[in-house]
Design an enzyme around this catalytic site. Structure first.
Site, PDB file in Angstrom:
ATOM      1  N   GLY A  67       0.812  -1.217   0.000  1.00  0.00           N
ATOM      2  CA  GLY A  67       0.000   0.000   0.000  1.00  0.00           C
ATOM      3  C   GLY A  67       0.838   1.257   0.000  1.00  0.00           C
ATOM      4  O   GLY A  67       0.608   2.195  -0.775  1.00  0.00           O
ATOM      5  N   ASN A 290      33.240 -34.350   8.229  1.00  0.00           N
ATOM      6  CA  ASN A 290      33.227 -35.208   9.406  1.00  0.00           C
ATOM      7  C   ASN A 290      33.036 -36.677   9.042  1.00  0.00           C
ATOM      8  O   ASN A 290      33.670 -37.549   9.618  1.00  0.00           O
ATOM      9  CB  ASN A 290      32.100 -34.773  10.358  1.00  0.00           C
ATOM     10  N   ARG A 323      39.653 -29.267  -0.273  1.00  0.00           N
ATOM     11  CA  ARG A 323      38.766 -30.143   0.491  1.00  0.00           C
ATOM     12  C   ARG A 323      39.577 -30.934   1.494  1.00  0.00           C
ATOM     13  O   ARG A 323      40.779 -31.146   1.324  1.00  0.00           O
ATOM     14  CB  ARG A 323      38.040 -31.095  -0.451  1.00  0.00           C
ATOM     15  N   HIS A 695      21.977 -23.021   6.354  1.00  0.00           N
ATOM     16  CA  HIS A 695      21.376 -23.252   7.660  1.00  0.00           C
ATOM     17  C   HIS A 695      20.022 -22.568   7.749  1.00  0.00           C
ATOM     18  O   HIS A 695      19.835 -21.459   7.243  1.00  0.00           O
ATOM     19  CB  HIS A 695      22.285 -22.708   8.774  1.00  0.00           C
ATOM     20  N   LEU A 714      30.589  -6.811  18.309  1.00  0.00           N
ATOM     21  CA  LEU A 714      31.548  -7.637  19.043  1.00  0.00           C
ATOM     22  C   LEU A 714      32.888  -6.932  19.186  1.00  0.00           C
ATOM     23  O   LEU A 714      33.516  -6.961  20.259  1.00  0.00           O
ATOM     24  CB  LEU A 714      31.733  -8.980  18.328  1.00  0.00           C
ATOM     25  N   GLU A 716      33.395  -3.710  19.140  1.00  0.00           N
ATOM     26  CA  GLU A 716      33.220  -2.582  20.059  1.00  0.00           C
ATOM     27  C   GLU A 716      33.146  -3.053  21.508  1.00  0.00           C
ATOM     28  O   GLU A 716      33.548  -2.322  22.422  1.00  0.00           O
ATOM     29  CB  GLU A 716      31.954  -1.811  19.686  1.00  0.00           C
ATOM     30  N   ALA A 717      32.633  -4.285  21.715  1.00  0.00           N
ATOM     31  CA  ALA A 717      32.525  -4.811  23.087  1.00  0.00           C
ATOM     32  C   ALA A 717      33.862  -5.274  23.632  1.00  0.00           C
ATOM     33  O   ALA A 717      34.016  -5.434  24.852  1.00  0.00           O
ATOM     34  CB  ALA A 717      31.522  -5.954  23.118  1.00  0.00           C
ATOM     35  N   SER A 724      38.192 -10.563   8.152  1.00  0.00           N
ATOM     36  CA  SER A 724      37.498 -11.543   7.320  1.00  0.00           C
ATOM     37  C   SER A 724      37.823 -12.922   7.848  1.00  0.00           C
ATOM     38  O   SER A 724      38.702 -13.092   8.702  1.00  0.00           O
ATOM     39  CB  SER A 724      37.924 -11.433   5.851  1.00  0.00           C
TER      40      SER A 724
END
Length: 1036
Positions: A67, A290, A323, A695, A714, A716-717, A724
């Site tokens: 709208g 795994n 891999r 995920h 994070l 800043e904390a 990266s």
């Protein structure tokens, strides 16, 4: 992915059909779908109300705030709709995509939600909202917004709706949902290749995802693992490749070779449709697996590369591979070989190379390593190459299946009355005992091997629970020796007999995981539950979490590989196989604890941490769902309170706000140990449309949930945040080196672990051993993705329409026979199928059937009568006539010789039929053979013999057995598919009698079924049909 958006049309259909409320829902709408190709005349014919009703027109493309954006036309006639569409249909529109979710508690509707609602509408609205909330729960909605909702004295009007449902609940809601369609996010086309991969994913236990971002892009990815796929996309965008990134996708969960081939060929097909002036790159990446056999999955990719080698070279495609995981060395070798044989530039790297380093190489930001350091082969870790033999401690016994009477080292804690039990800070120790739910023998063996190299005194698995069999014992290896572990049908029995167990590892399927977990929590001894299954509906997961909080149980998962505590305990397949366990030094504790969402990335963290620090103290993958059973902060606080942990690593991701709790903990000094943290998914803010990553929880619903915002918060904390993922290892090393310099960490001396023998099956997989085969076969191979008959895939068998005769030719004669030969074989089976109930074979079958025997027994009794006197004359006739013909003997000479030798001519003679009453079966076959066979020398010879024998007695005709025998020899010798020696060999080894056996089996089965259908009783032969001849002295 669980939460998927549905169209407004679909959402309203579900609401109107299934809502249960006393409120009148007035606008149960009629609708017509319109596209740029719509035939308006046909549309009006199908929906005549379009000419008489006032209309609303709006796009149903998952656009919010239509709208405000001027994308809704109201109170229009059909002409007004057409005019509105002319200015809006197929036009670009800028749309914001942030959303907000509100939860509704039906119990507080009147008291809290409707405090300002007029009294005359409160009851109606309350009923509607309660019904709406029940609908939300029953149909597994994850998001439902109605705005505006109009309420009048006549009822409730649903004007606009946006909704998402939990797609994983399909097995619960299929009947109510029907065939659900999920439209693509606004701003992105729906591609048939995406639908194809989604269909493969739905039919597979593995995970296969594909989103096409830019089909003309030059950077394509084929990444294994949900977390790893996000990391690769992040790195490509960090290095400036966002505009050239063509796709997002992932394959994981041990897909088969065929599934990997189908996935790979789809990618290769897409990337070789349009050329790029700079050529193209394909990044085949992944973390350290795994449990997936890397070599097996790479076989599918190699097949696809072979099929597309010419287009790949034509489009100047360069492939980069990185891999790790089970048998990855063989996988990388095969990849390298296909590059050499096809001439396609393929650069191959293993675990010695940082996971995302190949992205920099592919994009020209770093040089391509020509000779990467080759990691030690799997066998080098598992085989004892030292001079001596490491002998396990003498205290280790041969069997641990005996039940202990006293529970030891249980982490269950006593609690105060009325309070929920407190969760333990230490989940696992070197005395932890677990029960495994599900027949996961490979995972259990992996746990036992881990226990052994960690020098545990006893296995960590006490028992298994498997409801689909009775109680029994399952054999496993403990080092060099075989042991037995009990398997129970009922969980209660396992818990009662193993009170020392405090951990349950659930490999239950997504359909049974909820019920089995609820059952597990009825047993107070269980303090930790790991739920491996992916795809549990979110509503059920939240119920599990609520119950676990009440009982003080720690949940790891769902959708997880588990966790590991080096030197103590590992969950299922966590950490991979022994080569990775040893390479990452997971057999003894280090000083670094980590928590991650992704299972594959947790194994990558094992690798990174082992290369940059003294190793892992503990690591947990909480799972990729939106609602994990335990969150980052649960484990970070455990690590904070664990003296052995000196630093903490957190690998967060886009979606949710759990990372902000870590920020708060650092600011409030609840967390004082160094925290290295990086949130993956930074690429999401650069994409023009919403992308659902691998995920289910990796989706930002507001700006604060983006990876960029969380990384900034994070940092800043006070957390250590790299620029990266590429730099994550460097930051971890920097923090670790600082702690070592301060004396906080004192690296311990390395102690070699015990040697674990390699399983025979794995040694064979690696090509380390060979042994003579017990059997040899050359007609059929069922090992691959497709059954093969004598080199011909089963799909080709059907496409070629070779029929039963052609199939028999492949399996019996290893040849693709001519069409006429296939038809002749089928005719032989038809004419030999039955010859009435009086013959010995049918008689035996009938007697057995009437004695109550089963089909197999009855059929076998009939087949056992086949021999020279009944039905077995095909081989004998073929041999006799062939020998006479090949020796140059005239037909008369042959007849005279057989008479002189006192032998019957096999295939000559019939009890009923004669030269005057011919056997029509023989006539049918004779007409076909004379018309289609290239030559019939032996048949002609046999017919000459028949003239001689019938001149003596009219019933000495060439019977069906004899005809088939000699005609088959002509077929084998003259069809062009066999040498003379091969044709003679098939006759010698009894192939022709097989025709009679196979054909007559159809008749015997028919007689068996006939007797059962007629309900015939036990057969007893009548006395008057038996001549009793006893010795004279006995009769007197």
């Amino acid at each position: 992915m669980s939460a998927k958006a549905i169209s407004e049309q679909t959402g309203k259909e579900l609401l109107y059909k299934h809502i249960c409320t006393t409120a009148a829902v007035q606008n149960r709408f009629r609708y017509a779908n319109v596209t740029a190709e719509t035939d308006w005349e046909r549309l009006v014919q199908d929906h005549p109300w379009l000419l008489t009703e006032r209309l609303v027109v709006k796009p149903d493309q998952l656009i919010k705030r239509r709208g405000k954006l001027g994308l809704v036309g109201v109170n229009l006639d059909l002409k007004g709709v057409k005019d509105w569409l002319k200015t809006h249909l197929m036009k670009e529109t800028m749309v914001r995509t942030d959303t907000q979710t509100t939860l509704l508690d039906a119990d507080t509707v009147k008291s809290q939600l409707l405090t300002h609602t007029p009294a005359d509408k409160k009851e109606m609205l309350t009923s509607f909202l309660v019904g709406l909330f029940n609908l939300y729960e029953d149909l597994y909605f994850t998001y439902l917004e109605i705005n505006p909702l109009v309420v009048t004295k006549d009822g409730v009007y649903v004007l606009d709706m946006a909704a998402k449902i939990d797609a994983t609940a399909d097995y619960l809601c299929k009947a109510k949902w029907g065939d659900m369609e999920f439209p693509p996010p606004f701003g992105r086309e729906a591609y048939p290749e995406e639908a194809y991969i989604a269909d493969l994913d739905a039919k597979s236990g593995a995970s296969l995802k594909l989103t096409i971002l830019n089909p003309r892009g030059r950077i394509w990815t084929m990444v294994a693992g949900g977390g790893a796929s996000v990391v690769y996309s992040d790195t490509i965008c960090d290095l400036g490749g966002v505009n050239e990134l063509a796709n997002y996708g992932e394959y994981s969960g041990a897909p088969s070779e065929q599934q990997t081939y189908d996935y790979a060929k789809t990618i290769l097909s897409l990337m070789t449709r349009e050329k790029h002036p700079d050529g193209k790159v394909l990044i085949i990446g992944g973390s350290i697996a795994n449990f997936t056999n890397v070599a097996a999955t790479f076989k599918g990719i190699v097949r696809a590369i072979k099929d597309y080698q010419n287009p790949l070279k034509e489009h100047e495609v360069t492939i980069f591979v990185r891999r790790g995981g089970p048998n990855y060395q063989e996988g990388l070798r095969v990849m390298g070989e296909i590059g050499k044989t096809t001439g396609i530039p393929i650069h191959v790297f293993g675990t010695e190379t940082h996971m995302t380093a190949i992205v920099g190489m592919a994009l020209g930001h770093r040089p391509i390593a020509t000779e990467p350091c080759v990691a030690a082969h799997t066998a080098n870790f598992l085989l004892n190459t030292s001079g001596g033999t490491i002998t396990p401690a003498s205290s280790r016994s041969a069997s641990f299946s005996e039940v202990k009477t006293v529970a030891e080292n249980s982490s269950a804690q006593k609690t105060c009355a009325g309070l929920p039990p407190a969760k333990s800070t230490t989940l696992f120790s070197n005395h932890t005992k677990a029960i495994v739910w599900g027949m996961q023998t490979r995972a259990v063996q992996g746990m036992l091997d881990f226990d052994y190299v960690c020098s545990r005194q006893e296995p960590s698995v006490a028992a298994m629970v498997y409801p689909f069999t009775g109680d029994h014992k399952q054999k496993f290896y403990w080092g060099h020796k075989e042991i037995l572990l009990p398997v129970y049908k009922n969980m209660a029995d396992a818990m009662k007999k193993h009170p020392e167990v405090d951990v349950l590892i659930s490999f239950a399927s997504l359909r049974s995981a909820y019920d089995s977990t609820i059952e597990t929590m009825q047993h107070p001894q269980i303090r930790t539950i790991a739920i491996i299954a992916e795809g549990i509906p979110e509503a059920l997961t939240r119920k599990i979490i609520r119950m676990a909080e009440e009982k003080g149980v720690t949940i790891i998962g769902p959708a997880t590989v588990g966790g590991i505590k080096p030197g103590c305990f590992k969950i299922g397949n966590t950490g991979g196989m022994l080569d990775n366990i040893l390479a990452s030094k997971l057999y003894r504790p280090g000083s670094v604890a980590y928590v991650s969402r992704s299972g594959g990335m947790s194994n990558e963290l094992n690798n990174i941490i082992s290369r940059t620090t003294d190793g892992v103290y503990e690591g947990v993958a909480i799972g990729g769902d939106r609602y994990p059973g335990s969150v980052f902060m649960d484990h970070v606080l455990r690590y904070q309170d664990t003296p052995g942990v000196k630093m903490i690593v957190v690998l967060g991701e886009i979606g949710g706000n759990e990372e902000y709790k870590i920020c708060k903990g650092i600011k409030e000094s609840r967390i004082t140990k160094p925290v290295v943290c990086w949130c993956i998914g930074t690429c999401a803010t650069l994409f023009s449309s919403e992308v659902q990553f691998g995920h289910a929880g990796a989706c930002a619903n507001q700006a604060s949930e983006t990876a960029v915002a969380k990384n900034k918060a994070l940092e800043e904390a006070g957390a250590f945040v790299p620029k990266s993922f590429d730099e994550l290892g460097d930051v971890i090393k920097s923090v670790y080196d600082n702690l070592v310099a301060k004396g906080v960490i004192v690296p311990a001396k390395e102690v070699p672990p015990p040697t674990v023998p390699m399983d025979y099956s794995w040694a064979r997989e690696l090509g380390l051993i060979r042994k003579p085969a017990s059997f040899m076969t050359s007609i059929c191979d069922e090992r691959g993705q497709e059954l093969i008959y004598a080199g011909m895939p089963i799909t080709e068998v059907f496409k070629s329409e070779i029929g039963l005769g052609g199939t028999l030719g492949l399996l019996w004669f290893q040849r693709r026979l001519p069409r006429y030969a296939c038809q002749f074989i089928e005719m032989c089976l038809m004419v030999t199928a039955d010859h009435g109930p009086a013959v010995s074979g049918a008689h035996n079958t009938i007697v057995c059937a009437r004695a109550g025997k089963d089909l197999i027994s009855s059929l076998t009794s009939g087949l056992l009568t086949i021999g020279d006197r009944f039905g077995g004359a095909l081989d004998a006739a073929a041999k006799q006539f062939s020998k006479a013909f090949d020796s140059g003997m005239l037909p008369m000479e042959f007849v005279n010789k057989m008479k002189k030798d006192g032998k019957l001519i096999m295939g000559i003679g019939h009890r009923v039929k004669s030269i005057n009453n011919p056997d029509m079966r023989v006539q049918i076959l004779k007409d076909f053979v004379k018309q289609h066979f290239p030559a019939t020398q032996l048949l002609d010879y046999a017919l000459e013999v028949e003239k001689i024998t019938t001149s003596k007695k009219p019933n000495l005709i060439l019977n069906v057995d004899g005809f088939i025998g000699v005609a088959f020899v002509d077929l084998l010798r003259n069809c062009g598919g066999f040498t003379r020696d091969e044709a003679d060999e098939f006759v010698e080894i009894g192939a022709l009698n097989g025709i009679f056996v196979l054909g007559r089996s159809m008749g015997f089965i028919g007689h068996y079924l006939d007797q059962k259908r007629l309900k015939q009783g036990l057969y007893r032969h009548p006395w008057d049909d038996i001549s009793y001849v006893l010795p004279e002295h006995m009769t007197m």
